[in-house]
Structures are given as C-alpha cells and as structure tokens.
Write an enzyme that holds these catalytic residues in place. Structure first.
Site, PDB file in Angstrom:
ATOM      1  N   GLU A  29      34.815  35.762  37.960  1.00  0.00           N
ATOM      2  CA  GLU A  29      34.283  36.306  39.207  1.00  0.00           C
ATOM      3  C   GLU A  29      35.194  35.980  40.387  1.00  0.00           C
ATOM      4  O   GLU A  29      35.321  36.788  41.318  1.00  0.00           O
ATOM      5  CB  GLU A  29      32.874  35.782  39.441  1.00  0.00           C
ATOM      6  CG  GLU A  29      31.866  36.379  38.456  1.00  0.00           C
ATOM      7  CD  GLU A  29      30.483  35.792  38.580  1.00  0.00           C
ATOM      8  OE1 GLU A  29      29.529  36.546  38.824  1.00  0.00           O
ATOM      9  OE2 GLU A  29      30.351  34.555  38.428  1.00  0.00           O
ATOM     10  N   GLY A  31      32.333  32.057  36.273  1.00  0.00           N
ATOM     11  CA  GLY A  31      32.722  32.008  37.676  1.00  0.00           C
ATOM     12  C   GLY A  31      34.215  32.133  37.882  1.00  0.00           C
ATOM     13  O   GLY A  31      34.664  32.613  38.925  1.00  0.00           O
ATOM     14  N   GLU A  46      27.417  34.285  30.811  1.00  0.00           N
ATOM     15  CA  GLU A  46      26.246  33.706  31.469  1.00  0.00           C
ATOM     16  C   GLU A  46      24.940  33.928  30.723  1.00  0.00           C
ATOM     17  O   GLU A  46      24.098  33.022  30.645  1.00  0.00           O
ATOM     18  CB  GLU A  46      26.130  34.251  32.905  1.00  0.00           C
ATOM     19  CG  GLU A  46      27.129  33.665  33.884  1.00  0.00           C
ATOM     20  CD  GLU A  46      28.458  34.389  33.908  1.00  0.00           C
ATOM     21  OE1 GLU A  46      29.300  34.059  34.756  1.00  0.00           O
ATOM     22  OE2 GLU A  46      28.661  35.298  33.066  1.00  0.00           O
ATOM     23  N   ALA A  84      32.067  27.982  36.085  1.00  0.00           N
ATOM     24  CA  ALA A  84      31.424  26.981  36.928  1.00  0.00           C
ATOM     25  C   ALA A  84      31.308  25.677  36.148  1.00  0.00           C
ATOM     26  O   ALA A  84      31.361  25.651  34.912  1.00  0.00           O
ATOM     27  CB  ALA A  84      30.040  27.470  37.356  1.00  0.00           C
TER      28      ALA A  84
END
Length: 247
Positions: free
Chosen positions: A108, A105, A128, A62
């Site tokens: 993911e 992310g 994270e 992210a």
C-alpha cells in the site's frame, strides 16, 4: 531517524526504509518518521524516491505485533492510511523502488507513490483477509485504479501474490530491472527525466491528474492560466524557438 535513512539532493529526497531486522515492517515509529518526511516535502516541494534499498526486501507489511493489539479506536485513527494518503498528496511526483516483497502495508505504501520500479524478485500482495482484517491503508481504492476492479478484487479477496513479470503486465509497475544494482539508477533516471521539466508545470500536472473527474476541465484551465503567466514558460519556449531557428 531510526527507521528511515534520508538523503537530501538539490531536487529530490531519497528515503530508504531501514528496519532490516523487522523486514522493514511499518510500525508507529516509522509512520511518525514518514509524516516528518512529508512535512519537509510539503514545506519545500521536491521529488521523492522511496525505497527499501537493494537488499531483497521493500516492506513486509505492518508490524503484526503492534497490529494485533490495536482496537477499533486505533482503526478509526487511520494510523497507516493517513500517512499513505499524505504521501499520495505530496506536491511533486514520487517513485517507489521495490526490491523483494512489498506486502500488506508495504504494498500500500508503494501504491501511494506515483510510479513504481521493481526488481525481477519483487513480489506484491495483500494478505490481510487471511489475518482477519482488510487492506485498510489504501489498497481497496488505489489497487482498482491501477489494475482494474475485477483483478483488484481477486487479489484482495484471495491474498494471491503478484510477481514482477505480472506486475509489469497488469500495469502495477512501470519498469522491471533484472539486476538489483540497476534498481536505484533506473528510479533516479525516471526522476531525472521529470526534473528536466518546469517544476511548477510538473506540480500542476500532478494536481490535475490526481483531481476528481468533477474538477475537470476547470482545474486544467486555471492551472494553464497560471503557467501561461509564468516566466519559466516564456524562457523555455524562447529557448525552444531559438534552437529550432539555429538548426
């Protein structure tokens, strides 16, 4: 689209993350563009190949600059997890082609696809907890389903990165290619094999595999009933019988 490149083919979309200056970091604009791709594939179901290209980066995670400024209401809005869930629920199968790092992310997003192909220089990781948050866009439930609970917990708790060889060994990816130039042809080859089947059978098979255990065997029976009445089934089986007769 500014963060994605989209190529339309008759039976598939090829979607390339295209923010090289930001290591394909997933920001709000990219999320919006992924939603638009999902809307297109929901309206006209086709196969999907999702990639960061073969430039040595899939997605670095992210956008940390944006993530740092998000508060509890942003978390509850499920900004990334909602679009990844939408990718996961697409009607037809999806393949992620990963070259280089797929972190946070980015990993993911790859997990949200049905299959994963990567290069030998690919790396997967969930850092994270080291940033003071959790992997809240799908890894806490998709990673255990892919590699098992104990290993998933290790990776989520420690942030340890997984290289391509380990990813193949633990079932995180389906194929590894040594030459990055072979990444997209290999991914397309998987999709080509899928495309040889009935589109409706493929779609209902994905629906059945992704359904919760309580849906079985009822979903399987209803899906098979639909397929038994499909003209495509009759045509394919007739062709099969005629080929066998002519041998």
């Amino acid at each position: 689209m500014s963060g994605l490149r989209v190529e339309e083919r008759p039976d598939r979309l090829v979607v390339t993350l295209d923010r090289p200056e930001k290591r394909n970091a997933i920001d709000a604009d990219l999320v919006a563009e992924l939603h638009a791709v999902c809307a297109e594939l929901e309206a006209r179901p086709r196969l999907l190949l999702l990639t960061g290209g073969t430039e040595g980066i899939f997605a670095g995670g992210a956008d940390i600059g944006q993530l740092r400024e998000r508060g509890r209401l942003d978390a509850l809005a499920a900004i990334n997890s909602a679009v990844f869930a939408r990718v996961r629920a697409l009607p037809m199968p999806t393949v992620a082609a990963v070259d280089g790092p797929a972190l946070g992310g980015g990993a993911e997003l790859a997990y949200a696809c049905d299959l994963r192909v990567c290069t030998a220089r690919a790396v997967f990781g969930q850092p994270e907890v080291r940033l003071g948050i959790l992997a809240g866009a799908g890894a806490t439930h998709r990673l255990p389903a892919l590699v098992g609970e104990a290993l998933a917990k290790e990776l989520l708790f420690t942030g340890r990165r997984v290289d391509a060889a380990e990813a193949l060994r633990i079932g995180l990816v389906n194929r590894v290619v040594d030459d990055p130039a072979e990444l997209l042809p290999t991914a397309h080859g998987l999709l080509d094999e899928m495309a040889k089947g009935s589109a409706l059978a493929l779609r209902l098979t994905k629906l059945a595999v992704d359904a919760p255990p309580a849906a079985h065997p009822h979903l399987d029976l209803v899906s098979q009933a639909v397929l038994f009445e499909d003209e495509e089934k009759r045509r394919r089986m007739t062709d099969f019988l005629e080929r066998r007769r002519d041998r």
